[in-house]
Write an enzyme that holds these catalytic residues in place. Structure first.
Site, PDB file in Angstrom:
ATOM      1  N   PHE A   1       2.222   8.633  -1.284  1.00 58.59           N
ATOM      2  CA  PHE A   1       1.471   7.384  -1.210  1.00 58.59           C
ATOM      3  C   PHE A   1      -0.004   7.589  -1.535  1.00 58.59           C
ATOM      4  CE2 PHE A   1       4.742   6.791   2.305  1.00 58.59           C
ATOM      5  CZ  PHE A   1       5.659   6.277   1.427  1.00 58.59           C
TER       6      PHE A   1
ATOM      7  N   TRP B   1       0.837  -1.200   0.000  1.00 61.71           N
ATOM      8  CA  TRP B   1       0.000   0.000   0.000  1.00 61.71           C
ATOM      9  C   TRP B   1       0.871   1.249   0.000  1.00 61.71           C
ATOM     10  CZ3 TRP B   1      -0.201   4.001   3.533  1.00 61.71           C
ATOM     11  CH2 TRP B   1      -1.248   4.910   3.370  1.00 61.71           C
ATOM     12  N   HIS B   2       2.010   1.199   0.694  1.00 61.13           N
ATOM     13  CA  HIS B   2       2.881   2.356   0.742  1.00 61.13           C
ATOM     14  C   HIS B   2       3.540   2.633  -0.606  1.00 61.13           C
ATOM     15  CE1 HIS B   2       2.544   1.977   5.146  1.00 61.13           C
ATOM     16  NE2 HIS B   2       2.979   3.209   5.193  1.00 61.13           N
ATOM     17  N   GLY B   3       3.791   1.626  -1.388  1.00 66.78           N
ATOM     18  CA  GLY B   3       4.417   1.872  -2.679  1.00 66.78           C
ATOM     19  C   GLY B   3       4.602   0.599  -3.480  1.00 66.78           C
TER      20      GLY B   3
END
Length: 513
Positions: A513, A325-327
């Site tokens: 993000f 989800w962060h990257g």
């Protein structure tokens, strides 16, 4: 538009607030809500106007799906919910993970189609998760209002739009319905401006200065250069503190901006480096994301209801997906896997102590510094990969920090602080401080703030600045904020120093993000 920009601080925010207050006196709540929607859309469109169509389409589809869920019998809601989740994840997946997936196939020799150039829409991760939570809450009969303008404001309210907190429908809607000229307006303004001033100080003076330590070392690692152990350790510590002050500063400015309009946001950050375990860290760091991952992913996977082995698997899967989800990069996968491993070890250690009857012994205060130090070390190791350009540069930093003494100490960092505010302050005081020595001055100051001072919510505990996470009580420090001249002057001083330090505007880390 960045919180730490002059346009936001001296144009957008004052104009938005003045119009909002005028409407409160003359036009009523619905006009106030409509104005905040318009202002928030302008805030979002200031980046790339074309993506305004995307967020409006997402709001329209999710609002319609929410109405369909609410009007359908409970036992027949699942298809609508599945459709909504697939729509949101599909949108996020296309913009954020298409390139990552196709590049992975290319690395395996499966060159199906060229990798397209897709610009990641601002805040898509946050408004996607927020709207998924909304649909799930509607399916659970946990939402009461479905007016479009109110829902639109729930999604696009600018203080929390770009990087959270990830709010629940039920947290903001009652507050939107009660907007009116307020007797506590002066208190809201003083609290909000104090949060903004301190948050800006954390970002500009602390986080951006610490980036001057972390960035050159990581850049050298990405280029394959030799890195000395001392420089690698300095960069590792610097980025851990940088992201702490960057995210804490953003959270403070979001809370302060919302409070100017009489809105209390959920608590999202509570001195995470004071945590004594990995489990506790995730109850203090990005609290609303942790809540989302727990309530809508970990529990949906089975949580701890299917035995210890399944629990550990669910923890690892949850943190892997949290990392992604962060990257869309393997560095974030490694970061998520490390945190999944930390949580598993933490739960296993607790189980061992419980079976051995040693919980009370190891809970003694004498072990607290050890727990805090070990937790911070593990966190910092994972943060190497969070910051790294790629896996190879991350491994290079990790290897230099713990296993090798290559290069000349200070070669990369010397000279980075010759024009910094701290350097100027030291010279003004009549002292001589070499540039490399300032690295450790910054790191020492950062450590002292993180571990010795109360956080801002605790400092202002008497004024209910946030919606507390999980109803956990805040600490009550001896020195507490008051809306008086002394604290106003302190806030003004911090704001002035921050503005003087804004020679180069940098994004908050979580804005990507």
């Amino acid at each position: 538009m960045l919180f730490n920009s002059l346009e936001y601080l001296f144009l957008f925010l004052p104009v938005s607030l003045i119009v909002f207050l005028v409407l409160a006196l003359r036009a009523g709540i619905e006009r106030q809500i409509l104005w905040l929607v318009i202002a928030s859309l302008v805030f979002y469109a200031s980046w790339k106007p074309v993506y305004l169509l995307l967020i409006l389409a997402s709001i329209g589809v999710n609002f319609s799906l929410g109405r369909a869920l609410a009007s359908t019998a409970v036992e027949r809601r699942r298809p609508w919910l599945v459709l909504g989740v697939c729509f949101n994840l599909g949108l996020l997946g296309y913009f954020k993970y298409t390139g990552f997936f196709l590049e992975g196939l290319n690395d395996l020799g499966l060159k199906l189609i060229p990798v397209p150039e897709i610009t990641l829409p601002l805040a898509i991760s946050f408004f996607t998760f927020q709207q998924i939570a909304y649909l799930v809450d509607v399916a659970r009969d946990d939402c009461e209002e479905y007016q479009f303008s109110h829902y639109a404001l729930f999604v696009v309210f600018f203080p929390q739009l770009i990087a959270g907190p990830i709010v629940h429908h039920k947290e903001l809607m009652p507050q939107f319905r009660s907007l009116r000229p307020r007797s506590e307006l002066s208190s809201d303004l003083s609290i909000g401006l104090t949060f903004i001033a301190i948050g800006l100080f954390k970002k500009v003076i602390m986080a951006d200065s610490l980036a001057m330590i972390a960035d050159p070392v990581h850049d050298a690692a990405a280029q394959g250069g030799d890195i000395h152990t001392i420089d690698a350790l300095a960069a590792t510590l610097a980025f851990s503190f940088q992201i702490y002050f960057d995210f804490s500063g953003y959270s403070d400015m979001a809370i302060g901006s919302a409070r100017l309009f009489g809105i209390r946001l959920p608590e999202n950050f509570r001195s995470p480096y004071k945590s004594r375990s990995a489990i506790e860290t995730w109850k203090r760091w990005h609290i609303t994301l942790s809540r989302f991952l727990r309530d809508y992913l970990y529990i949906s996977l089975g949580g701890n209801r299917r035995g210890a082995a399944r629990r550990y698997l669910n923890l690892v899967l949850t943190m892997l997906l949290g990392g992604l989800w962060h990257g869309a990069a393997w560095t974030f996968v490694v970061w998520g896997a490390l945190h999944g491993g930390y949580l598993c070890v933490n739960h296993a250690w607790r189980a061992v102590l419980q079976r051995a009857g040693l919980q009370s012994f190891f809970a003694a205060a004498i072990f607290t510094p050890v727990y805090i130090g070990l937790t911070f070390i593990c966190w910092s190791i994972a943060m190497i990969f969070f910051r790294a350009t790629d896996l190879s540069s991350g491994w290079r930093i990790l290897d230099a920090a713990f296993f090798g003494f290559q290069g000349e100490p200070g070669r990369i960092l010397t000279g980075r602080f010759d024009t910094g505010l701290l350097h100027q302050a030291v010279l003004a005081a009549g002292f001589e401080a070499p540039a490399y020595g300032q690295v450790w001055l910054y790191l020492g100051a950062a450590a002292a703030i993180c571990w010795c001072l109360p956080n801002l919510q605790e400092f202002m505990v008497n004024f209910k600045t946030v919606l507390p996470a999980d109803n956990r009580p805040l600490a009550r420090p001896a020195l507490r904020w008051r809306p008086n001249l002394a604290f106003a002057m302190l806030a003004g001083l911090l704001l002035g120093l921050s503005i003087l330090g804004m020679s180069q505007i940098t994004r908050f880390i979580y804005f990507q993000f």
